[in-house]
Design a protein around this motif. Structure first.
Motif, mmCIF file in Angstrom:
data_model
loop_
_atom_site.group_PDB
_atom_site.id
_atom_site.type_symbol
_atom_site.label_atom_id
_atom_site.label_comp_id
_atom_site.label_asym_id
_atom_site.label_seq_id
_atom_site.Cartn_x
_atom_site.Cartn_y
_atom_site.Cartn_z
ATOM 1 N N MET A 173 0.809 -1.394 -0.279
ATOM 2 C CA MET A 173 0.526 -0.090 -0.289
ATOM 3 C C MET A 173 0.815 1.159 -0.064
ATOM 4 S SD MET A 173 -3.264 0.945 0.666
ATOM 5 C CE MET A 173 -4.209 -0.451 1.572
ATOM 6 N N HIS A 174 2.048 1.055 0.966
ATOM 7 C CA HIS A 174 2.968 2.675 0.815
ATOM 8 C C HIS A 174 3.743 3.041 -0.154
ATOM 9 C CE1 HIS A 174 5.359 5.423 2.684
ATOM 10 N NE2 HIS A 174 6.503 4.939 2.535
ATOM 11 N N TYR A 175 3.903 1.474 -0.847
ATOM 12 C CA TYR A 175 4.619 1.964 -2.490
ATOM 13 C C TYR A 175 3.846 2.361 -3.109
ATOM 14 C CZ TYR A 175 6.873 0.145 -6.989
ATOM 15 O OH TYR A 175 7.035 0.613 -7.909
ATOM 16 N N ASN A 176 2.743 1.724 -3.569
ATOM 17 C CA ASN A 176 1.712 2.177 -4.615
ATOM 18 C C ASN A 176 1.567 4.385 -4.531
ATOM 19 O OD1 ASN A 176 1.640 0.598 -5.813
ATOM 20 N ND2 ASN A 176 -0.033 -0.061 -5.108
ATOM 21 N N GLU A 177 1.503 4.655 -3.311
ATOM 22 C CA GLU A 177 0.845 5.643 -2.290
ATOM 23 C C GLU A 177 2.269 6.875 -3.069
ATOM 24 O OE1 GLU A 177 0.293 5.976 1.919
ATOM 25 O OE2 GLU A 177 -1.718 5.390 1.358
ATOM 26 N N THR A 178 3.409 6.394 -2.962
ATOM 27 C CA THR A 178 4.816 7.233 -2.923
ATOM 28 C C THR A 178 5.157 6.897 -4.821
ATOM 29 O OG1 THR A 178 5.942 5.790 -2.630
ATOM 30 C CG2 THR A 178 5.654 7.314 -0.846
ATOM 31 N N LYS A 179 4.663 6.550 -5.496
ATOM 32 C CA LYS A 179 5.450 6.124 -6.515
ATOM 33 C C LYS A 179 4.677 6.933 -7.721
ATOM 34 C CE LYS A 179 4.208 1.907 -10.633
ATOM 35 N NZ LYS A 179 3.688 1.369 -11.260
ATOM 36 N N GLY A 180 4.129 7.698 -8.180
ATOM 37 C CA GLY A 180 2.941 8.966 -8.174
ATOM 38 C C GLY A 180 4.374 10.006 -8.594
ATOM 39 N N ASP A 221 7.547 8.661 -11.199
ATOM 40 C CA ASP A 221 7.030 9.061 -12.223
ATOM 41 C C ASP A 221 7.340 10.502 -12.688
ATOM 42 O OD1 ASP A 221 6.512 6.602 -11.945
ATOM 43 O OD2 ASP A 221 4.358 6.230 -11.859
#
Length: 138
Positions: A1-8, A11
């Motif tokens: 969950m934390h990974y997807n929050e900071t992926k932006g 990018d």
């Protein structure tokens, strides 16, 4: 969950990196690393600039574009170096003029016109192609 929050953020960084790149084509790995460091530092500086801009201003003025920010950053980074080079007396005249134009300085290096008599007294009497013996006889 934390990974997807900071992926932006990653990018966005990659997009900014590929849109405007300070790197040059080189086969020397230290230069490649240096150019990457310049790119990363400039992107980080721009992100901080935009964050502080919106934090401190409530009006409708927009921050500088990244291109405009990079131009101003570059100008500020080289200004001290250009001013120190301008004081060099052996710098070619055209380079001094270009530096003055970049800095917005007018006629700092304007030299006083010398009389033609002074210039003519310093002219060579014998050309550099003449034999040494001919120079001694004159």
């Amino acid at each position: 969950m934390h990974y997807n929050e900071t992926k932006g953020g990653v990018d966005s960084f990659d997009q900014m990196y590929h849109n405007m790149n300070a790197g040059r084509k080189t086969k020397r790995w230290p230069l490649y690393i240096f150019y990457n460091m310049i790119n990363i530092a400039s992107i980080n500086a721009y992100v901080i600039y935009v964050h502080n801009f919106y934090k401190n201003r409530k009006d409708t003025i927009k921050p500088l574009s990244r291109f405009q920010f990079m131009i101003r950053l570059q100008e500020q980074l080289v200004e001290d170096c250009m001013r120190s080079r301008l004081s060099n007396s052996k710098l070619p005249h055209n380079l001094k003029k270009n530096i003055e134009d970049c800095l917005g300085i007018k006629n700092v290096t304007q030299t006083q016109d010398r009389p033609t008599e002074e210039l003519s007294s310093k002219k060579r009497k014998v050309c550099s192609f003449c034999d040494y013996k001919k120079k001694a006889n004159d």
